[in-house]
Motif scaffolding. Sequence first.
Motif, short mmCIF file in Angstrom:
data_model
loop_
_atom_site.label_atom_id
_atom_site.label_comp_id
_atom_site.label_asym_id
_atom_site.label_seq_id
_atom_site.Cartn_x
_atom_site.Cartn_y
_atom_site.Cartn_z
N ASP A 37 -2.57 3.68 -4.00
CA ASP A 37 -1.58 4.14 -3.22
C ASP A 37 -1.36 3.03 -1.97
O ASP A 37 -2.36 2.61 -1.28
CB ASP A 37 -1.71 5.73 -2.58
CG ASP A 37 -0.29 5.84 -2.03
OD1 ASP A 37 0.51 6.27 -2.90
OD2 ASP A 37 0.00 5.81 -0.79
N ASP A 38 0.02 2.66 -1.53
CA ASP A 38 0.11 1.74 -0.78
C ASP A 38 0.66 2.10 0.44
O ASP A 38 1.75 1.19 1.09
CB ASP A 38 1.19 0.48 -1.33
CG ASP A 38 0.94 -0.66 -0.86
OD1 ASP A 38 -0.04 -1.12 0.28
OD2 ASP A 38 1.96 -1.61 -0.73
N GLY A 39 0.88 3.36 0.74
CA GLY A 39 1.62 3.78 1.88
C GLY A 39 2.22 5.43 1.96
O GLY A 39 2.95 5.69 3.04
N THR A 40 1.81 5.95 0.66
CA THR A 40 2.33 7.43 0.76
C THR A 40 1.86 8.13 1.90
O THR A 40 0.54 8.13 1.82
CB THR A 40 1.98 7.92 -0.59
OG1 THR A 40 2.70 7.33 -1.80
CG2 THR A 40 2.73 9.42 -0.62
N SER A 60 -4.49 1.55 0.08
CA SER A 60 -4.69 0.04 0.41
C SER A 60 -5.01 -0.22 1.64
O SER A 60 -4.88 0.58 2.64
CB SER A 60 -3.33 -0.48 0.11
OG SER A 60 -2.25 -0.08 0.92
N ASP A 61 -5.14 -1.39 2.04
CA ASP A 61 -5.16 -1.91 3.41
C ASP A 61 -4.02 -1.80 4.16
O ASP A 61 -3.89 -1.63 5.49
CB ASP A 61 -5.82 -3.32 3.62
CG ASP A 61 -7.02 -3.68 3.20
OD1 ASP A 61 -7.91 -2.70 3.07
OD2 ASP A 61 -7.43 -4.80 2.69
N ASN A 62 -2.77 -1.74 3.43
CA ASN A 62 -1.44 -1.55 4.28
C ASN A 62 -1.18 -0.02 4.34
O ASN A 62 -0.03 0.03 4.80
CB ASN A 62 -0.25 -2.43 3.35
CG ASN A 62 -0.77 -3.94 2.96
OD1 ASN A 62 -1.09 -4.32 3.81
ND2 ASN A 62 -0.42 -4.04 1.80
N HIS A 63 -2.10 0.79 3.79
CA HIS A 63 -1.62 2.22 3.87
C HIS A 63 -1.07 2.90 4.92
O HIS A 63 -0.06 3.43 5.04
CB HIS A 63 -2.67 3.10 3.11
CG HIS A 63 -2.21 4.41 2.85
ND1 HIS A 63 -2.27 5.54 3.90
CD2 HIS A 63 -1.66 5.07 1.85
CE1 HIS A 63 -1.98 6.66 3.59
NE2 HIS A 63 -1.71 6.45 2.04
N LEU A 64 -1.87 2.67 6.24
CA LEU A 64 -1.61 3.21 7.33
C LEU A 64 -0.26 2.68 7.96
O LEU A 64 0.60 3.53 8.56
CB LEU A 64 -2.94 3.29 8.20
CG LEU A 64 -2.52 3.67 9.79
CD1 LEU A 64 -2.35 5.20 9.50
CD2 LEU A 64 -3.57 3.58 10.47
N GLU A 68 3.08 5.03 8.43
CA GLU A 68 3.80 5.20 9.80
C GLU A 68 5.19 4.76 9.80
O GLU A 68 6.07 5.34 10.60
CB GLU A 68 2.70 4.46 10.92
CG GLU A 68 1.49 5.05 11.30
CD GLU A 68 0.77 4.31 12.21
OE1 GLU A 68 1.11 3.25 12.52
OE2 GLU A 68 -0.29 4.90 12.41
N LYS A 69 5.52 3.79 9.17
CA LYS A 69 6.77 3.29 9.20
C LYS A 69 7.71 4.22 8.42
O LYS A 69 9.01 4.09 8.85
CB LYS A 69 7.06 1.84 8.54
CG LYS A 69 6.37 0.65 9.22
CD LYS A 69 6.63 -0.78 8.57
CE LYS A 69 6.19 -1.80 9.68
NZ LYS A 69 6.38 -3.07 8.88
N ILE A 70 7.25 4.87 7.40
CA ILE A 70 8.08 5.75 6.66
C ILE A 70 8.62 7.02 7.87
O ILE A 70 9.61 7.15 7.60
CB ILE A 70 7.16 6.29 5.53
CG1 ILE A 70 7.01 5.27 4.45
CG2 ILE A 70 7.95 7.63 5.01
CD1 ILE A 70 6.02 5.65 3.28
#
Length: 335
Positions: A37-40, A60-64, A68-70
Amino acid sequence: MKVDIIIKSFNRAFYLDKVLFSIEKFVSGYNNIFILDDGTPDIYLSRIEEKYPFVKIIKSDNHLEKSEKIFSGQEIDGYKIPSNLWIDSVKKATEYVLVIEDDVWFTDSIDLSEISAEMIANEVHLAKIGWQSNDGFLYNFEQNQISKNLIAQSTEKLFTANRFLMRYVLSNKFKVFSLLCRLRLTNNQTINEYYNFLSILMGLYRKDFWLYTWQDSLGRVNERDLLKNSTAWYNKYKKNKSLVTRTGKEYLKTTYISSATNSYHRYKINFDVLKFNLNLNNQWLNNQLDITENFPNDYSRKYLSSFIESDEEKQLYYQWSDKFLTSFGKDPELY
């Protein structure tokens, strides 16, 4: 041989639930299910873990940053991908591995261990389990049934080459592609035919082929690199007429009425896909959205639009999804 299932996921829990439901209903012959998962946002992933405790979610490393942007309504770069996570996960997976995304789902019963056994017996490197119902670019291909479930797609007529030359063919650098056209070795359909060597959404792979295809993905989406590498792989093993196959029946479907971010399929229509997904994720979280609506087909547009309060936004959604559907040759009246 049982295989691992890898699901690449981002910000559509209402579709992720749908694919996992379909796996439970229709699929046998697998070991593990990994969700990359990449950001859910975690609030949605926690519900997924509650419903499907047998899956393993890897963030993923981009998840947080993305999650937060969502919630803050910020734009997200949909071309930024966690390719290192995908590559590391495939390396650790079974020798044959099904790699799909969260917006595809199974529509009928399938035994993946049976498919993988046929792949091993026939030296198949890719079995496409779904192909978006598109058989339109096989002008230079022969199709032959090689086993109970698999149809080989091979070609001697289509121009292929190593990675070095394919880079120039696909970019037309130094007018290489133009020269090949003048020599009648390629034409205006050649690039489309190269996609027959690739399955981004719906492929059961021998993992060395998948890893070779994705080796140049450095955190960004670049389909040209994928085509370059997959075509070069085919060129290397082209004496093997069973290298690339599809199943006799299509077992996977995907959506043409939803997108993960605003980065794709904008069509100059002021419809905010991220806002739409946030609304649908929350409706799903609150048990208001039924993932079995219209199953095994996609959600109906009438159903998804029922969660939009504004008539103006509903109209924009229909305009946007009309464009999405027609861009893939689909009739909006059927959705």
